[in-house]
Scaffold this motif. Structure first.
Motif, PDB file in Angstrom:
ATOM      1  N   VAL A 126      -6.497   5.811  -3.697  1.00  0.00           N
ATOM      2  CA  VAL A 126      -5.100   5.389  -3.772  1.00  0.00           C
ATOM      3  C   VAL A 126      -4.489   5.334  -2.373  1.00  0.00           C
ATOM      4  O   VAL A 126      -3.708   4.422  -2.068  1.00  0.00           O
ATOM      5  N   LYS A 127      -4.864   6.268  -1.517  1.00  0.00           N
ATOM      6  CA  LYS A 127      -4.382   6.253  -0.127  1.00  0.00           C
ATOM      7  C   LYS A 127      -4.834   4.962   0.568  1.00  0.00           C
ATOM      8  O   LYS A 127      -4.066   4.337   1.310  1.00  0.00           O
ATOM      9  N   ALA A 128      -6.084   4.555   0.307  1.00  0.00           N
ATOM     10  CA  ALA A 128      -6.594   3.322   0.911  1.00  0.00           C
ATOM     11  C   ALA A 128      -5.788   2.119   0.438  1.00  0.00           C
ATOM     12  O   ALA A 128      -5.427   1.233   1.222  1.00  0.00           O
ATOM     13  N   GLY A 129      -5.485   2.074  -0.856  1.00  0.00           N
ATOM     14  CA  GLY A 129      -4.679   0.990  -1.397  1.00  0.00           C
ATOM     15  C   GLY A 129      -3.267   0.996  -0.841  1.00  0.00           C
ATOM     16  O   GLY A 129      -2.683  -0.064  -0.563  1.00  0.00           O
ATOM     17  N   TYR A 130      -2.731   2.172  -0.656  1.00  0.00           N
ATOM     18  CA  TYR A 130      -1.386   2.305  -0.074  1.00  0.00           C
ATOM     19  C   TYR A 130      -1.367   1.761   1.353  1.00  0.00           C
ATOM     20  O   TYR A 130      -0.435   1.053   1.756  1.00  0.00           O
ATOM     21  N   ASN A 131      -2.398   2.097   2.130  1.00  0.00           N
ATOM     22  CA  ASN A 131      -2.451   1.653   3.523  1.00  0.00           C
ATOM     23  C   ASN A 131      -2.521   0.129   3.630  1.00  0.00           C
ATOM     24  O   ASN A 131      -1.920  -0.468   4.530  1.00  0.00           O
ATOM     25  N   TYR A 132      -3.258  -0.518   2.719  1.00  0.00           N
ATOM     26  CA  TYR A 132      -3.272  -1.981   2.694  1.00  0.00           C
ATOM     27  C   TYR A 132      -1.893  -2.513   2.332  1.00  0.00           C
ATOM     28  O   TYR A 132      -1.392  -3.473   2.917  1.00  0.00           O
ATOM     29  N   SER A 133      -1.273  -1.892   1.342  1.00  0.00           N
ATOM     30  CA  SER A 133       0.053  -2.328   0.892  1.00  0.00           C
ATOM     31  C   SER A 133       1.080  -2.210   2.013  1.00  0.00           C
ATOM     32  O   SER A 133       1.973  -3.049   2.153  1.00  0.00           O
ATOM     33  N   ALA A 134       0.948  -1.162   2.812  1.00  0.00           N
ATOM     34  CA  ALA A 134       1.917  -0.891   3.876  1.00  0.00           C
ATOM     35  C   ALA A 134       1.880  -1.932   4.994  1.00  0.00           C
ATOM     36  O   ALA A 134       2.780  -1.972   5.839  1.00  0.00           O
ATOM     37  N   LYS A 135       0.885  -2.783   5.002  1.00  0.00           N
ATOM     38  CA  LYS A 135       0.825  -3.862   5.987  1.00  0.00           C
ATOM     39  C   LYS A 135       1.823  -4.970   5.657  1.00  0.00           C
ATOM     40  O   LYS A 135       2.108  -5.836   6.484  1.00  0.00           O
ATOM     41  N   ASP A 136       2.361  -4.952   4.413  1.00  0.00           N
ATOM     42  CA  ASP A 136       3.369  -5.928   3.980  1.00  0.00           C
ATOM     43  C   ASP A 136       2.902  -7.370   4.176  1.00  0.00           C
ATOM     44  O   ASP A 136       3.625  -8.219   4.696  1.00  0.00           O
ATOM     45  N   LEU A 137       1.675  -7.639   3.740  1.00  0.00           N
ATOM     46  CA  LEU A 137       1.105  -8.974   3.898  1.00  0.00           C
ATOM     47  C   LEU A 137       0.745  -9.602   2.545  1.00  0.00           C
ATOM     48  O   LEU A 137      -0.225 -10.348   2.416  1.00  0.00           O
ATOM     49  N   GLY A 138       1.538  -9.288   1.525  1.00  0.00           N
ATOM     50  CA  GLY A 138       1.318  -9.907   0.219  1.00  0.00           C
ATOM     51  C   GLY A 138       0.426  -9.109  -0.707  1.00  0.00           C
ATOM     52  O   GLY A 138      -0.062  -9.648  -1.708  1.00  0.00           O
ATOM     53  N   TYR A 139       0.210  -7.843  -0.391  1.00  0.00           N
ATOM     54  CA  TYR A 139      -0.657  -6.989  -1.194  1.00  0.00           C
ATOM     55  C   TYR A 139       0.112  -5.733  -1.569  1.00  0.00           C
ATOM     56  O   TYR A 139       0.785  -5.135  -0.712  1.00  0.00           O
ATOM     57  N   ASP A 140       0.031  -5.321  -2.839  1.00  0.00           N
ATOM     58  CA  ASP A 140       0.747  -4.116  -3.272  1.00  0.00           C
ATOM     59  C   ASP A 140       0.041  -3.525  -4.480  1.00  0.00           C
ATOM     60  O   ASP A 140      -0.089  -4.182  -5.516  1.00  0.00           O
ATOM     61  N   ILE A 141      -0.419  -2.273  -4.372  1.00  0.00           N
ATOM     62  CA  ILE A 141      -1.168  -1.673  -5.481  1.00  0.00           C
ATOM     63  C   ILE A 141      -0.269  -1.199  -6.628  1.00  0.00           C
ATOM     64  O   ILE A 141      -0.766  -0.771  -7.664  1.00  0.00           O
ATOM     65  N   THR A 142       1.058  -1.306  -6.467  1.00  0.00           N
ATOM     66  CA  THR A 142       1.943  -0.987  -7.586  1.00  0.00           C
ATOM     67  C   THR A 142       2.228  -2.232  -8.429  1.00  0.00           C
ATOM     68  O   THR A 142       3.242  -2.322  -9.113  1.00  0.00           O
ATOM     69  N   ILE A 143       1.299  -3.163  -8.425  1.00  0.00           N
ATOM     70  CA  ILE A 143       1.463  -4.437  -9.132  1.00  0.00           C
ATOM     71  C   ILE A 143       1.074  -4.333 -10.615  1.00  0.00           C
ATOM     72  O   ILE A 143       1.115  -5.318 -11.341  1.00  0.00           O
ATOM     73  N   GLY A 144       0.726  -3.139 -11.050  1.00  0.00           N
ATOM     74  CA  GLY A 144       0.208  -2.949 -12.403  1.00  0.00           C
ATOM     75  C   GLY A 144       1.098  -3.451 -13.525  1.00  0.00           C
ATOM     76  O   GLY A 144       0.609  -3.970 -14.542  1.00  0.00           O
TER      77      GLY A 144
END
Length: 361
Positions: free
Chosen positions: A107-125
């Motif tokens: 989840v931390k890895a997914g958060y770090n990708y999301s934090a780049k603010d480049l169209g990716y967000d793991i809270t998209i569920g």
């Protein structure tokens, strides 16, 4: 009545593998390898997972590695109740949930990708569960439904407690969905496990869209594996190109992996967390080649780059270390980053053409 067609099978045949090489090995091969490799597989995480190993006496190592995706599926799936991710989602806005170290890391890895603010967000569920593309109950949701869940997509609503190893979604209705990164994460864990157990030559294949090759091919000490990239217009048929890899991760994302067809329009499974609809850009598929020395999650990275479109995605990859890419656009134009000049070749030259990225506006 609207005509709805669900396509999912193509995701299982994005890439094909071969141990062959066009050249002859020039280095002496001191590896004691099997002529017929160890092949074992399991179906889990919504896909077919196969491990191929050429080292002798490594059956136990292969069995051990194949237990990992089964374990992670139980921990992370959102398609059935009882997983730790499901527990986090069910307790959104209520309380933090203590999780295993492996889930916390993921989840931390997914958060770090999301934090780049480049169209990716793991809270998209909450959005993916509306569309459910790839499931039997897939549908195009109403605009009112999409509008209702968009405020629930915000990675800032994830709170971590490193000391207690808990994860808390601060707002009710927020839902994690790790489907975009979990396969790449598990593949790396499987490779680490195999290498620790002495495997020097092999393949970890998660549904063909996420593949790791260990070492060089059994053909020779300096002969790479060759991987066929499927034609995005005909993913169950012809190969578009061939890419060479050694000790690398090859990951493919594309609009043909899973999609929903409604009234003649194809909706990709890669959803835009800002609009609530699938991304609409010029990319048909993107294939990343990532060095085995790099712990970058290819699944998460390819999804994020896909969101950018070819031009911006290409420029982003150029800034990364240990990562190369093949972009195929919807006009059958192919763009390869400089590091693949001698590693990639077209096998379908009648339909596809390699172009210079500087010509793309």
């Amino acid at each position: 009545m609207k005509k709805i067609i669900i396509w999912v099978a193509a995701a299982l045949s994005l890439l094909s593998l071969s141990a062959c090489s066009n050249g002859k090995s020039s280095q002496k091969d001191n590896r004691d390898l099997l002529k017929t490799p160890i092949n074992k597989d399991v179906t889990t995480m919504g896909t077919y997972i196969k491990v191929t190993v050429y080292d002798k006496d490594k059956e136990a190592a292969v069995d051990k590695a194949l237990k990992l995706p089964v374990e992670y599926n139980k921990l992370t799936t959102v398609n059935q109740s009882g997983s730790q991710i499901d527990d986090i989602n069910q307790n959104a806005g209520i309380k933090p949930v203590k999780v295993d170290a492996s889930v916390y890391e993921l989840v931390k890895a997914g958060y770090n990708y999301s934090a780049k603010d480049l169209g990716y967000d793991i809270t998209i569920g909450s959005l993916t569960s509306l569309w459910n593309i790839g499931m039997d109950n897939a549908r195009k949701p109403a605009q009112s439904e999409i509008d209702q869940v968009l405020p629930l997509i915000n990675y800032h609503d994830i709170k971590f407690n490193d000391k207690n190893q808990t994860i808390y979604l601060t707002k009710k209705g927020v839902r994690l969905d790790l489907g975009s990164i979990v396969k790449g994460f598990v593949a790396m864990k499987m490779v680490d496990s195999l290498k620790k157990d002495g495997v020097t030559t092999g393949i970890v294949n998660l549904g063909s869209s996420s593949i790791y090759v260990i070492g060089h091919s059994p053909r020779g000490a300096d002969s790479p594996w060759t991987i066929g990239i499927k034609n995005p217009n005909d993913p169950t048929g012809t190969q578009m190109g061939i890419i060479e890899a050694s000790n690398e991760h090859v990951n493919t994302s594309g609009i043909y992996e899973r999609y929903l067809e409604v009234d003649g329009h194809k909706y990709s499974h890669i959803l835009n967390p800002k609009t609530g609809y699938p991304f609409e850009n010029d990319i048909a598929s993107i294939t990343l080649l990532i060095s085995g020395k790099d712990k970058t999650n290819g699944d998460g990275l390819s999804t994020m780059i896909y969101a950018m479109g070819t031009k911006k995605g290409y420029e982003y990859v150029e800034k990364l270390k240990n990562v190369e890419a093949v972009f195929v656009d919807k006009n059958n134009k192919v763009y390869i980053t400089p590091g693949l000049k001698d590693k990639f070749q077209l096998s379908e030259k009648t339909s596809f053409k390699i172009e210079n990225i500087t010509n793309l506006k």
